[in-house]
Design an enzyme around this catalytic site. Sequence first.
Site, mmCIF file in Angstrom:
data_model
loop_
_atom_site.group_PDB
_atom_site.id
_atom_site.type_symbol
_atom_site.label_atom_id
_atom_site.label_comp_id
_atom_site.label_asym_id
_atom_site.label_seq_id
_atom_site.Cartn_x
_atom_site.Cartn_y
_atom_site.Cartn_z
ATOM 1 N N ALA A 62 1.718 -7.601 2.637
ATOM 2 C CA ALA A 62 2.033 -6.918 1.348
ATOM 3 C C ALA A 62 0.598 -5.675 1.457
ATOM 4 C CB ALA A 62 1.745 -7.637 0.235
ATOM 5 N N TYR A 64 -1.009 -4.718 4.171
ATOM 6 C CA TYR A 64 -0.780 -3.691 5.070
ATOM 7 C C TYR A 64 0.357 -2.727 4.904
ATOM 8 C CZ TYR A 64 0.397 -2.121 9.702
ATOM 9 O OH TYR A 64 0.542 -1.329 11.033
ATOM 10 N N SER A 112 10.354 0.983 15.808
ATOM 11 C CA SER A 112 9.875 -0.137 14.578
ATOM 12 C C SER A 112 11.252 0.367 13.644
ATOM 13 C CB SER A 112 8.447 0.112 14.023
ATOM 14 O OG SER A 112 8.417 -0.874 13.115
ATOM 15 N N LEU A 113 10.876 -0.390 12.114
ATOM 16 C CA LEU A 113 11.859 0.109 11.269
ATOM 17 C C LEU A 113 11.225 0.525 9.952
ATOM 18 C CD1 LEU A 113 13.988 -3.140 11.334
ATOM 19 C CD2 LEU A 113 14.911 -1.062 11.898
ATOM 20 N N LYS A 145 16.123 -10.867 8.663
ATOM 21 C CA LYS A 145 14.815 -10.282 9.474
ATOM 22 C C LYS A 145 13.835 -11.277 9.867
ATOM 23 C CE LYS A 145 11.489 -6.531 9.307
ATOM 24 N NZ LYS A 145 10.441 -7.506 9.927
ATOM 25 N N GLU A 206 13.849 -11.340 18.749
ATOM 26 C CA GLU A 206 12.456 -11.819 18.179
ATOM 27 C C GLU A 206 12.429 -13.157 18.701
ATOM 28 O OE1 GLU A 206 9.929 -10.136 15.353
ATOM 29 O OE2 GLU A 206 11.699 -9.251 16.212
ATOM 30 N N LYS A 346 12.501 -5.225 2.145
ATOM 31 C CA LYS A 346 11.505 -6.591 2.302
ATOM 32 C C LYS A 346 11.978 -7.362 0.974
ATOM 33 C CE LYS A 346 9.034 -6.062 5.954
ATOM 34 N NZ LYS A 346 7.458 -5.832 5.871
ATOM 35 N N CYS A 443 -26.856 -19.232 5.250
ATOM 36 C CA CYS A 443 -28.057 -19.286 5.842
ATOM 37 C C CYS A 443 -29.126 -19.081 4.308
ATOM 38 C CB CYS A 443 -28.520 -18.240 6.536
ATOM 39 S SG CYS A 443 -28.286 -16.449 6.063
ATOM 40 N N CYS A 465 -27.664 -15.581 11.116
ATOM 41 C CA CYS A 465 -27.009 -16.618 9.929
ATOM 42 C C CYS A 465 -26.091 -17.660 10.891
ATOM 43 C CB CYS A 465 -26.228 -15.460 9.131
ATOM 44 S SG CYS A 465 -24.931 -16.519 7.997
#
Length: 723
Positions: A62, A64, A112-113, A145, A206, A346, A443, A465
Amino acid sequence: MLKSSAPTGRMEPMQNADAEPAAALDPALVQQHEALVAQIRAADAEYYDTDVSERSSSITDAEYDALMRELKALEAEHPELQTADSPTQRVGGAPLTGGPFASYDHLQRMESLDNAFDDDELAAWYARVVKDSGIATPPLLCEVKVDGLAINLLYRDGRLERALTRGNGTTGDDVTANVLTIASIPEVLTGTVEHPVPAVVEVRGEVFMAKDTFRKVNAARVENGEDELANPRNAAAGGLRQKDPAKTAERHLDMVCHGMGFREGFEPASQSEAYAAFKAWGLPASTRATVVPDLAGVREFIAYYGENRAEVEHEIDGVVVKVDSVAVQRQLGSTSRAPRWAVAWKYPPEEVHTLLKSIEVNTGRTGRVTPYGVMEPVQVAGSTVEMATLHNFYEVKRKDVRPGDVIVLRKAGDVIPEILGPVLVEGQERPPEWVAPTHCPSCGTELVEKKAGDKDRRCPNHQSCPNQLVERVEHVGGRGAFDVEGLGWKAAKALLDAGVLVDEGDLFALTPDDLLRTSLFTRGPKKGEEGPQVTENGLKMLKSLEERKSVPLWRVIVALSIRHVGPTAARALAAEFGSLDAIRAADEETLAQTEGVGAIIAASVREWLTGEGAEWHVGILDKWAAAGVRTEDEQDESLPQTLAGLTIVATGSLENFSRDSVKEAIISRGGKASGSVSKKTDFVVLGANAGSKAAKAEELGLRTLDEAQFVTLLEGGPDALEA
């Protein structure tokens, strides 16, 4: 050392002659654009270029999508900002060049889509299809998908010749040996009278890991003392990128076909007809694809799987809608990255309620301290979740979640758990607010903000650290960096805890005696042996460390853990400067002018080299060099520098060059191998299926070469070409 002909500058904007020049833009807009591009590229690098995401993911689907939508909106409002290599114009991430896999071009570009997040966007897509096709109700194919890794299978005369990942859409990694371990993918197609096997066909699909398989694989890993895999999608991606096919086989992956690329002797009239052929050939075509007559049918399909997604054997993150007719698909065409005849709907993430037991924090490789919620285990989107990211301290305050709250949890894209906020009941007394730590949990160093108002707090103790050290050492051994066998999190922690390493600079000087100071790499003597011995895994790691001292320069740069510098930027820096010495000598402006770098990454590189901590940073480089790590890309001095000062773009499939070898041929002769066509390009080499770059070259009036002319140019330079 490779030398640059001249600073390349920011990539040519994709603008018309009347557009405002990029130099006149508000600097704040340019900075906003570069920051968005850097964030998206970093996320792409994590998913496509490394397998750190097998164990965790730093960004949700989401988030991204939100970044990409913000970038698209900014470029739509200011088109002069858009460049040919913008994430909005590209497909996926770069192939893993220089790693265990060879890279090859797809015969036809893998796209891509575009996404639709609500009914209005879906309806707008359908309206464009109707308008542009001139058909009132074009039949549409709907399919779930699959949330996995895109793959391209090339069959010649019915036999699998090559399997490539999507890569950047033009070039992918050859994972054929690993794909052959997937039982559902046939090595030889079996034709029928109705569906004979074609001479050539690219089948797209896929690769995924079924949900039940994921649970079994993780249970086995826990039993073996290994880290659990983050989710089925990343488990499938990591499985397909194993160097050892036997390791891929252990993941028990599967595949579903969802499209086709280049083909000879196969011209289906529709997408659904192609799927019928796939099944006849023995390929795993989708059993859930349905052709519907109109948008109402699409909505019914979306609603059904929205309610019944748990019945699907694999994770899904939406529904794909395609125009069924192949002729209409061709008529509608594609944008620079996606077909106009298809769209991905989506689903909104599934949400559940559970108790937030506590909020913990973790210090990462670059010092960023990330809060996460520990919850009462709850089932969501087909798996049990006990922990979820809260991203940063600002988000905890903004969402006002408190330990003891009942919270709303969702799986963004059905993959990454995310805490949305508390369930508030009027009149009910809430627990006290969470108090963010002021000091590093690893640390004890006081946390700082990088700049005023920064949403992240960081531990500035980068040098010592413990958490940062462990993650940095592990990162050096990761697939995106030196790719050292056996150098994972447990090995890194054991070496540091035993005092064998001070920091990652000591890695390449390790000896068997050093490993004997750790319990992880020490075993008791067998018959005939005297005293403790180094384990087989320890010896393999030492051997791998020795072998990986000569990796390409870009991998060395990635291994340094410089903020914002992932594989894409590292490749750009390596190609431009050729050595770490040259990068160290370059000022910030010169670095920023490198194509694919920009101001933010350039500032980060210079800060790492000259700012606070520079002394021990440079100490790491010095220790690696002393141990024999190669810090410059080798150049064959016997080769004439016929391309000195020239910028060359190669596109399409060449008969005698792979994607990697054509770049090497250019660079080794003093030229610059660019990935995009601009006014600064001297020659464009056109192979089969050259695509949009050929059109761009024609538009700019650039000199184009076929493969034979390119060979002439390599051998004798521009003069030989003219002769």
